[in-house]
Design an enzyme around this catalytic site. Structure first.
Site, PDB file in Angstrom:
ATOM      1  CG  ASP A   8      -1.654   1.169   1.506  1.00 38.58           C
ATOM      2  OD1 ASP A   8      -2.405   1.537   0.597  1.00 38.58           O
ATOM      3  OD2 ASP A   8      -1.547   1.766   2.599  1.00 38.58           O
ATOM      4  CG  ASP A  10      -1.592   7.648   0.375  1.00 35.23           C
ATOM      5  OD1 ASP A  10      -0.520   8.207   0.094  1.00 35.23           O
ATOM      6  OD2 ASP A  10      -2.606   7.746  -0.310  1.00 35.23           O
TER       7      ASP A  10
END
Ligand code: B16
Ligand code: MG
Length: 225
Positions: A8, A10
């Site tokens: 991922d 952020d």
């Protein structure tokens, strides 16, 4: 056998999550909605429209606006976010991440990005790490957002790997749910009780590839027996 890592963006590689949350908070205030920290946390990892819909739900405004009005609100939030990320530099890479990427390269692991953000390539360019990744899932091509497994399944397929050959990293509960629904090993960054991942560290500085791989191998062995 471990062959790839899926990240991922952020909240994992960089904390641009804080820009998302403050941009959503600004918009919510304009709509007369006050979000508490738990509600802000629930937005992590959700797609742009899913985030807006959840904010409207929190404010009991679910049916108040047309789709066109909602598109305008989402565009406004995004303009605020895009202005914030222009200032990002490699100094915004979270602690421990460069070492993790280096260790993964030394082991010839393939690497992919599974971010719901349409701004992910811009951010990766700002951080100057875009070339470290073999694949970046284009969220515009997906039908479902996290917690649906689609984005993690797509990342793994783009790498040409099987679910038991990858480790995926997330900072959001919705993201960990997506990883688990994809039958992959989940590394959570944050609160273990909230994330419910297979292996959790409190922050990225604690990420150690050897230790994570040991936990991954134990997990895969227990599944085989
Ligand atoms: P955008 P991740 C997610 O990125 C963010 O966590 C989430 O807050 C944001 O709404 C979503 O991307 C969509 O981002 O509006 O830039 O397309 O955590 O999946 O890397
Ligand atoms: Mg995230």
């Amino acid at each position: 056998m471990l062959k790839g890592l899926i990240f991922d963006l952020d909240g994992v590689l960089t904390n641009s999550a804080r820009f998302h949350l403050s941009a959503w908070n600004d918009l919510a205030k304009e709509l007369g909605i006050t979000l508490d920290s738990k509600q802000l946390d629930a937005l992590r990892g959700l797609s742009r429209m899913d985030s807006l819909n959840l904010i409207l739900e929190f404010g009991n405004q679910t049916d108040k606006y047309s789709e066109a009005e909602k598109e305008k609100f989402a565009a406004k939030k995004n303009a605020n976010f895009v202005a914030c990320i222009q200032k990002m530099t490699p100094d915004d890479i979270l602690p421990g991440i460069m070492q993790l990427l280096k260790d993964a390269k030394a082991q010839n692991l393939k690497m992919a990005i599974a971010s719901a953000s349409k701004n992910a390539p811009t951010i990766l360019n700002k951080l100057d790490i875009i070339d470290e990744f073999d694949e970046i899932v284009d969220p515009a091509t997906l039908h479902h957002g996290k917690p649906d497994p689609e984005i993690y399944v797509r990342a793994q397929e783009l790498l040409g790997l099987k679910p038991d050959e990858v480790i995926s990293f997330e900072d959001a509960a919705a993201g960990v749910q997506a990883i688990k629904a994809a039958n992959q090993f989940a590394v959570g960054i944050g609160d273990a009780d909230v994330l419910k991942a297979d292996y959790t560290v409190s922050d990225t500085s604690k990420l150690n590839l050897k230790e994570i791989e040991t936990a991954f191998n134990k997990y895969q062995e227990s599944r085989e027996s």
